[in-house]
Enzyme design. Structure first.
Site, PDB file in Angstrom:
ATOM      1  N   MET A  31     -15.206   9.039  84.691  1.00  0.00           N
ATOM      2  CA  MET A  31     -15.519  10.069  83.692  1.00  0.00           C
ATOM      3  C   MET A  31     -16.013   9.403  82.409  1.00  0.00           C
ATOM      4  O   MET A  31     -16.046  10.028  81.341  1.00  0.00           O
ATOM      5  CB  MET A  31     -14.294  10.946  83.419  1.00  0.00           C
ATOM      6  CG  MET A  31     -13.856  11.713  84.677  1.00  0.00           C
ATOM      7  SD  MET A  31     -13.018  13.252  84.342  1.00  0.00           S
ATOM      8  CE  MET A  31     -11.597  12.687  83.407  1.00  0.00           C
ATOM      9  N   LEU A  34     -15.663   3.884  79.280  1.00  0.00           N
ATOM     10  CA  LEU A  34     -15.244   2.797  80.161  1.00  0.00           C
ATOM     11  C   LEU A  34     -14.468   1.717  79.410  1.00  0.00           C
ATOM     12  O   LEU A  34     -14.808   1.365  78.287  1.00  0.00           O
ATOM     13  CB  LEU A  34     -16.469   2.182  80.826  1.00  0.00           C
ATOM     14  CG  LEU A  34     -17.343   3.185  81.612  1.00  0.00           C
ATOM     15  CD1 LEU A  34     -18.533   2.463  82.231  1.00  0.00           C
ATOM     16  CD2 LEU A  34     -16.546   3.921  82.675  1.00  0.00           C
ATOM     17  N   HIS A  35     -13.436   1.207  80.056  1.00  0.00           N
ATOM     18  CA  HIS A  35     -12.635   0.104  79.512  1.00  0.00           C
ATOM     19  C   HIS A  35     -12.508  -0.971  80.584  1.00  0.00           C
ATOM     20  O   HIS A  35     -13.097  -0.839  81.678  1.00  0.00           O
ATOM     21  CB  HIS A  35     -11.266   0.624  79.035  1.00  0.00           C
ATOM     22  CG  HIS A  35     -10.551   1.463  80.053  1.00  0.00           C
ATOM     23  ND1 HIS A  35     -10.113   0.956  81.248  1.00  0.00           N
ATOM     24  CD2 HIS A  35     -10.231   2.786  80.067  1.00  0.00           C
ATOM     25  CE1 HIS A  35      -9.522   1.905  81.944  1.00  0.00           C
ATOM     26  NE2 HIS A  35      -9.592   3.040  81.264  1.00  0.00           N
ATOM     27  N   GLY A  37     -10.333  -1.642  82.664  1.00  0.00           N
ATOM     28  CA  GLY A  37      -9.861  -1.156  83.966  1.00  0.00           C
ATOM     29  C   GLY A  37     -11.026  -0.681  84.828  1.00  0.00           C
ATOM     30  O   GLY A  37     -11.120  -1.014  86.018  1.00  0.00           O
ATOM     31  N   HIS A  38     -11.956   0.072  84.231  1.00  0.00           N
ATOM     32  CA  HIS A  38     -13.131   0.525  84.985  1.00  0.00           C
ATOM     33  C   HIS A  38     -13.995  -0.677  85.401  1.00  0.00           C
ATOM     34  O   HIS A  38     -14.531  -0.711  86.507  1.00  0.00           O
ATOM     35  CB  HIS A  38     -14.000   1.440  84.125  1.00  0.00           C
ATOM     36  CG  HIS A  38     -13.362   2.736  83.745  1.00  0.00           C
ATOM     37  ND1 HIS A  38     -12.939   3.021  82.469  1.00  0.00           N
ATOM     38  CD2 HIS A  38     -13.096   3.849  84.475  1.00  0.00           C
ATOM     39  CE1 HIS A  38     -12.450   4.243  82.427  1.00  0.00           C
ATOM     40  NE2 HIS A  38     -12.513   4.769  83.613  1.00  0.00           N
ATOM     41  N   GLY A 150      -8.808   3.266  90.776  1.00  0.00           N
ATOM     42  CA  GLY A 150      -7.702   2.533  90.166  1.00  0.00           C
ATOM     43  C   GLY A 150      -6.351   3.042  90.659  1.00  0.00           C
ATOM     44  O   GLY A 150      -6.178   4.237  90.899  1.00  0.00           O
ATOM     45  N   MET A 187      -4.252   0.483  80.864  1.00  0.00           N
ATOM     46  CA  MET A 187      -5.487   0.900  80.180  1.00  0.00           C
ATOM     47  C   MET A 187      -5.861   2.309  80.605  1.00  0.00           C
ATOM     48  O   MET A 187      -5.754   2.656  81.779  1.00  0.00           O
ATOM     49  CB  MET A 187      -6.610  -0.064  80.520  1.00  0.00           C
ATOM     50  CG  MET A 187      -6.390  -1.390  79.879  1.00  0.00           C
ATOM     51  SD  MET A 187      -7.949  -2.182  79.515  1.00  0.00           S
ATOM     52  CE  MET A 187      -7.320  -3.660  78.741  1.00  0.00           C
ATOM     53  N   SER A 188      -6.265   3.113  79.635  1.00  0.00           N
ATOM     54  CA  SER A 188      -6.625   4.505  79.907  1.00  0.00           C
ATOM     55  C   SER A 188      -7.512   5.008  78.779  1.00  0.00           C
ATOM     56  O   SER A 188      -7.315   4.636  77.611  1.00  0.00           O
ATOM     57  CB  SER A 188      -5.353   5.360  79.955  1.00  0.00           C
ATOM     58  OG  SER A 188      -5.675   6.733  79.838  1.00  0.00           O
ATOM     59  N   ARG A 190      -7.327   7.790  77.582  1.00  0.00           N
ATOM     60  CA  ARG A 190      -6.505   8.630  76.707  1.00  0.00           C
ATOM     61  C   ARG A 190      -5.655   7.813  75.735  1.00  0.00           C
ATOM     62  O   ARG A 190      -5.055   8.381  74.828  1.00  0.00           O
ATOM     63  CB  ARG A 190      -5.641   9.583  77.533  1.00  0.00           C
ATOM     64  CG  ARG A 190      -6.504  10.651  78.216  1.00  0.00           C
ATOM     65  CD  ARG A 190      -5.700  11.749  78.869  1.00  0.00           C
ATOM     66  NE  ARG A 190      -6.520  12.867  79.275  1.00  0.00           N
ATOM     67  CZ  ARG A 190      -6.908  13.137  80.528  1.00  0.00           C
ATOM     68  NH1 ARG A 190      -6.546  12.346  81.514  1.00  0.00           N
ATOM     69  NH2 ARG A 190      -7.657  14.193  80.786  1.00  0.00           N
TER      70      ARG A 190
END
Ligand code: PAF
Length: 282
Positions: A31, A34-35, A37-38, A150, A187-188, A190
């Site tokens: 969505m 991006l961080h 984790g993505h 993830g 990591m998120s 949000r």
């Protein structure tokens, strides 16, 4: 990196990759915002196929009334740059009209019963129907050999695996361990909702999961461990939604004989609803 906004552009690219050049495709649905984790999912996708296709689509169907669909962070320019740097071959950016050309309430839905109604599904009715529906549509459009998700969204991953198995979808699902901040916070996107002061306390969520995990491995009583952990979350200023130990294979309630477990938690901290999980073998 190819940027594709329409079904037609996507189909033209896939015809070239898959039908003409016989290349395999790994797909990473996101969505956006991006961080690391993505980007780890993109890295994994590179290991699994010849071509990496990422999508960014903030899916209105998986947000409930009063949730953060309108304010969900949209950072397309940064995302595009990060994906270029990560070597993604293509980015699919469908509009709401492209994916839901008819009124959303009239569109066919995918419901994965049972497993979608517990945990996050109990607090967010309809959420996983929205996730399963959009992921099914994206799989049909992108025809991937592999799709990468993830493990932070543990329940989502379990639901997607179940959907793929039940509907005989020709795609392998790969789960990637959660990427964490140095203090352990998962990591998120949000996490950006946290104030500086909340951010300092946010890692307590992972810390209580570690404490429950250690207690279970030492043979501690599950309900007592969960009740202590619940108290610690409240003390740290969280508003817990759920904190539960489940069987890893199907997320059913864990019984004494179960050895492969996962501890799952969701809790509000300020305006952020954080989720996390930790696998434990006892
Ligand atoms: O995990 C997410 O970002 C979303 O739920 C997904 C899988 C991209 C579907 O919208």
């Amino acid at each position: 990196m190819n940027i594709l906004e329409t079904r037609k552009d996507l189909q033209t690219l896939l015809k070239r990759w898959k039908d003409r050049d016989d290349l395999s495709v790994a797909f990473v649905p996101t969505m956006g915002n991006l961080h690391a984790g993505h980007l780890r999912l993109v890295e994994e996708a590179h290991q699994r196929a010849d071509r990496v296709l990422v999508s960014i689509f903030v899916n209105p169907l998986q947000f409930g009334a009063g949730e953060d669909f309108a304010s969900y962070p949209r950072t397309l320019d940064e995302d595009r740059r990060a994906l270029e740097d990560a070597g993604a071959h293509a980015l699919f950016l469908p509009s709401v009209q492209t994916l839901y050309p008819r009124p959303m309430e009239e569109m066919t839905r995918i419901r994965v019963p049972g497993i979608s109604e517990m945990l996050c599904g109990a607090s967010r009715p309809g959420h996983f129907e929205g996730v399963a529906t959009v992921v099914c549509k994206l799989f049909n459009l992108t025809r991937p050999d592999v799709a990468v998700f993830g493990e932070k969204d543990y329940q989502q991953l379990a639901i997607i695996r179940r959907m793929v198995a039940d509907l005989d979808m020709p795609v392998s699902i790969v789960g990637v361990p959660t990427v964490r901040e140095p203090d352990g916070l998962a990591m998120s996107s949000r996490n950006g909702y946290l104030t500086a002061e909340e951010r300092r306390r946010a890692a307590v969520l992972q810390q209580v999961l570690q404490t429950v995990s250690a207690g279970l491995r030492e043979g501690g009583e599950m309900q007592a461990l969960l009740s202590d952990a619940h108290g610690q979350l409240i003390e740290a200023g969280f508003r817990p939604d759920y904190l539960q130990v489940r069987r890893r294979s199907d997320l059913a309630e864990a019984v004494a004989e179960d050895r492969e477990l996962v501890i799952l938690a969701a809790a509000y901290l300020g305006r952020a609803r954080l989720i996390d999980n930790l696998s434990v073998d006892r």
